[in-house]
Design a protein around this motif. Structure first.
Motif, PDB file in Angstrom:
ATOM      1  N   ALA A  19       0.838  -1.203  -0.131  1.00  0.00           N
ATOM      2  CA  ALA A  19      -0.131  -0.197   0.108  1.00  0.00           C
ATOM      3  C   ALA A  19       0.781   1.205   0.170  1.00  0.00           C
ATOM      4  CB  ALA A  19      -0.970   0.182   1.254  1.00  0.00           C
ATOM      5  N   ASP A  20       0.423   2.183  -0.881  1.00  0.00           N
ATOM      6  CA  ASP A  20       1.213   3.553  -0.996  1.00  0.00           C
ATOM      7  C   ASP A  20       0.578   4.351   0.215  1.00  0.00           C
ATOM      8  OD1 ASP A  20       2.659   3.065  -3.405  1.00  0.00           O
ATOM      9  OD2 ASP A  20       0.589   2.601  -4.066  1.00  0.00           O
ATOM     10  N   LEU A  21      -0.668   4.398   0.420  1.00  0.00           N
ATOM     11  CA  LEU A  21      -1.489   5.252   1.388  1.00  0.00           C
ATOM     12  C   LEU A  21      -2.111   4.449   2.195  1.00  0.00           C
ATOM     13  CD1 LEU A  21      -2.105   6.414  -1.928  1.00  0.00           C
ATOM     14  CD2 LEU A  21      -2.235   8.260  -0.408  1.00  0.00           C
ATOM     15  N   VAL A  22      -2.290   4.560   3.463  1.00  0.00           N
ATOM     16  CA  VAL A  22      -3.536   3.874   4.277  1.00  0.00           C
ATOM     17  C   VAL A  22      -4.320   4.877   5.188  1.00  0.00           C
ATOM     18  CG1 VAL A  22      -3.552   2.679   6.545  1.00  0.00           C
ATOM     19  CG2 VAL A  22      -1.443   2.421   5.008  1.00  0.00           C
ATOM     20  N   ALA A  23      -5.496   4.128   4.899  1.00  0.00           N
ATOM     21  CA  ALA A  23      -6.766   4.820   5.411  1.00  0.00           C
ATOM     22  C   ALA A  23      -6.925   4.306   6.872  1.00  0.00           C
ATOM     23  CB  ALA A  23      -8.014   4.319   4.608  1.00  0.00           C
ATOM     24  N   ILE A  24      -7.227   5.120   7.659  1.00  0.00           N
ATOM     25  CA  ILE A  24      -7.311   5.147   9.040  1.00  0.00           C
ATOM     26  C   ILE A  24      -8.747   5.649   9.697  1.00  0.00           C
ATOM     27  CG2 ILE A  24      -6.569   5.189  11.635  1.00  0.00           C
ATOM     28  CD1 ILE A  24      -3.690   5.395  10.193  1.00  0.00           C
ATOM     29  N   MET A  50       3.359   5.421  12.750  1.00  0.00           N
ATOM     30  CA  MET A  50       2.971   5.540  11.469  1.00  0.00           C
ATOM     31  C   MET A  50       4.296   6.105  10.829  1.00  0.00           C
ATOM     32  SD  MET A  50       0.849   3.634   9.744  1.00  0.00           S
ATOM     33  CE  MET A  50       0.390   4.362   8.308  1.00  0.00           C
ATOM     34  N   ARG A  51       4.220   7.379  11.414  1.00  0.00           N
ATOM     35  CA  ARG A  51       5.349   8.353  10.777  1.00  0.00           C
ATOM     36  C   ARG A  51       6.746   7.777  11.371  1.00  0.00           C
ATOM     37  NH1 ARG A  51       2.146  10.714   7.558  1.00  0.00           N
ATOM     38  NH2 ARG A  51       0.810  12.371   8.358  1.00  0.00           N
ATOM     39  N   ASN A  52       6.790   7.424  12.342  1.00  0.00           N
ATOM     40  CA  ASN A  52       8.329   6.783  12.725  1.00  0.00           C
ATOM     41  C   ASN A  52       8.804   5.471  11.847  1.00  0.00           C
ATOM     42  OD1 ASN A  52       8.809   8.675  14.701  1.00  0.00           O
ATOM     43  ND2 ASN A  52       8.222   7.526  16.309  1.00  0.00           N
ATOM     44  N   GLU A  53       7.661   4.443  11.623  1.00  0.00           N
ATOM     45  CA  GLU A  53       7.833   3.213  11.083  1.00  0.00           C
ATOM     46  C   GLU A  53       7.795   3.429   9.419  1.00  0.00           C
ATOM     47  OE1 GLU A  53       9.161   0.514  12.469  1.00  0.00           O
ATOM     48  OE2 GLU A  53       9.212   1.638  14.370  1.00  0.00           O
ATOM     49  N   PHE A  54       6.838   4.421   9.051  1.00  0.00           N
ATOM     50  CA  PHE A  54       6.546   4.367   7.590  1.00  0.00           C
ATOM     51  C   PHE A  54       6.315   5.846   7.073  1.00  0.00           C
ATOM     52  CE2 PHE A  54       4.563   0.201   9.261  1.00  0.00           C
ATOM     53  CZ  PHE A  54       5.448  -0.631   8.624  1.00  0.00           C
ATOM     54  N   PRO A  55       7.803   6.377   7.187  1.00  0.00           N
ATOM     55  CA  PRO A  55       7.475   7.941   6.807  1.00  0.00           C
ATOM     56  C   PRO A  55       7.021   8.267   5.371  1.00  0.00           C
ATOM     57  CG  PRO A  55       9.688   7.198   6.827  1.00  0.00           C
ATOM     58  CD  PRO A  55       8.892   6.098   7.492  1.00  0.00           C
ATOM     59  N   ASP A  56       7.234   7.232   4.277  1.00  0.00           N
ATOM     60  CA  ASP A  56       6.859   7.484   3.123  1.00  0.00           C
ATOM     61  C   ASP A  56       5.419   7.337   2.745  1.00  0.00           C
ATOM     62  OD1 ASP A  56       9.513   8.658   2.707  1.00  0.00           O
ATOM     63  OD2 ASP A  56      10.234   6.452   2.249  1.00  0.00           O
ATOM     64  N   VAL A  57       4.887   6.461   3.690  1.00  0.00           N
ATOM     65  CA  VAL A  57       3.461   6.073   3.480  1.00  0.00           C
ATOM     66  C   VAL A  57       2.498   7.382   3.983  1.00  0.00           C
ATOM     67  CG1 VAL A  57       1.351   4.476   4.030  1.00  0.00           C
ATOM     68  CG2 VAL A  57       4.049   3.671   3.725  1.00  0.00           C
ATOM     69  N   ALA A  58       1.746   7.650   3.160  1.00  0.00           N
ATOM     70  CA  ALA A  58       0.661   8.765   3.254  1.00  0.00           C
ATOM     71  C   ALA A  58      -0.491   8.101   4.168  1.00  0.00           C
ATOM     72  CB  ALA A  58      -0.003   9.446   2.038  1.00  0.00           C
ATOM     73  N   ILE A  59      -0.941   9.041   5.054  1.00  0.00           N
ATOM     74  CA  ILE A  59      -2.159   8.837   6.052  1.00  0.00           C
ATOM     75  C   ILE A  59      -3.521   9.429   5.659  1.00  0.00           C
ATOM     76  CG2 ILE A  59      -3.166   8.762   8.188  1.00  0.00           C
ATOM     77  CD1 ILE A  59      -0.291   8.765   9.371  1.00  0.00           C
ATOM     78  N   ILE A  60      -4.368   8.709   5.256  1.00  0.00           N
ATOM     79  CA  ILE A  60      -5.816   9.295   4.942  1.00  0.00           C
ATOM     80  C   ILE A  60      -6.522   8.929   6.324  1.00  0.00           C
ATOM     81  CG2 ILE A  60      -7.743   9.037   3.605  1.00  0.00           C
ATOM     82  CD1 ILE A  60      -6.349   7.931   1.021  1.00  0.00           C
TER      83      ILE A  60
END
Length: 227
Positions: free
Chosen positions: A88-93, A111-121
Motif C-alpha cells: 500500500a502507498d497510502l493507508v486509510a485509518i 506510522m510516521r516513525n516506521e513508515f514515513p513514506d506512506v501517506a495517511i488518509i
C-alpha cells in the motif's frame, strides 16, 4: 511520499456475504479503473492490496476492515503494517471519535516513525472528527464514514456540503467519499473543493445494482398480478 493526483478514485472491495469472493474480480476492476484514467485504487486487506499492486501502476490506498472494533477501518497499527507490507502507498485509518484500541496520537506516531513514506488518509464522519485529528496532520481527509457512526446515522448521503466545509476550513486535501453515484455528485464535490472523489458501490458492487432492478421488477409484477 506517494501523492494522489486530482481525479476519481475507485474503491474495489468485497464484503462478507457478497456473491463474489474471487480476487480476480478486484484485479479486473482495478485494471478497468486504470484503463479509464482513475488516479488510485482503494482496497481492503493485504491479499487484495498485493493483487492490485501486482496488476496496475496506480497508487493503492490500503485498509483493513475489522468489525471487532467500533473504529473498524484499520483500527490498529498491526492492521496498517499488514497492508503496507503488501504494498500500500497510502493507508486509510478510521479517525472518528469513537472508542478505539489505540489513541490516534500514538497510532500516527508509529506510522510516521516506521513508515514515513506512506501517506495517511484520515477517514472521518463529520467536521468535529476533522478538528480532532487535524493537529496530527494527516495527509488527506476522507468523508468515508459519514453516515456510519451513531452521530451521523441520519445524514443523507452523499454529504457534499461536508466536503465544502472541510475544504474551506483546513489546509488538508479532502477526498469526497460515501454515496457518490452520479456525475452531478462528482461535479458538485469538485466545485466545493474536493481533491478527489471516490466511487465504489455504484460501480464495483454490480450485484447490488442488479438486485435493485430485480426487486423493482418483482414489485411491479406482483402489483399487476393482483389487479
Amino acid at each position: 511520499m506517494r501523492q494522489l493526483k486530482r481525479g476519481i478514485i475507485i474503491s474495489c472491495q468485497l464484503e462478507p456475504g457478497d456473491p463474489i469472493e474471487d480476487v480476480l474480480f478486484i484485479v479486473n476492476m482495478a485494471k478497468a479503473a486504470e484503463w479509464a484514467g482513475a488516479v488510485a485504487i482503494r482496497t481492503n486487506g493485504p491479499k487484495h492490496v498485493k493483487a492490485v499492486k501486482d496488476s496496475v501502476s496506480l497508487p493503492v490506498i490500503g485498509l483493513v476492515k475489522d468489525r471487532d472494533y467500533l473504529t473498524f477501518i484499520t483500527p490498529t497499527f498491526e492492521h496498517a503494517k499488514s497492508v503496507i507490507d503488501a504494498g500500500a502507498d497510502l493507508v486509510a485509518i478510521d479517525c472518528t471519535r469513537r472508542e478505539r484500541p489505540m489513541s490516534l496520537a500514538k497510532f500516527f506516531e508509529l506510522m510516521r516513525n516506521e513508515f514515513p513514506d506512506v501517506a495517511i488518509i484520515a477517514d472521518i464522519a463529520d467536521e468535529k472528527d476533522a478538528e480532532q485529528v487535524f493537529p496530527l496532520k494527516p495527509d488527506y481527509f476522507a468523508t468515508t464514514l459519514c453516515g456510519y457512526t451513531d452521530y451521523t446515522s441520519d445524514v443523507l448521503l452523499p454529504n457534499i456540503a461536508l466536503v465544502g466545509r472541510l475544504a474551506a476550513k483546513f489546509d488538508i486535501p479532502v477526498i469526497a467519499e460515501g454515496g457518490y453515484s452520479t456525475l452531478e455528485h462528482v461535479d458538485l464535490a469538485f466545485q466545493l473543493g474536493a481533491h478527489a472523489v471516490v466511487i465504489g458501490t455504484a460501480i464495483t458492487r454490480p450485484w447490488l445494482v442488479i438486485k435493485m432492478f430485480v426487486d423493482k421488477a418483482k414489485t411491479i409484477i406482483k402489483g399487476r398480478d393482483e389487479e
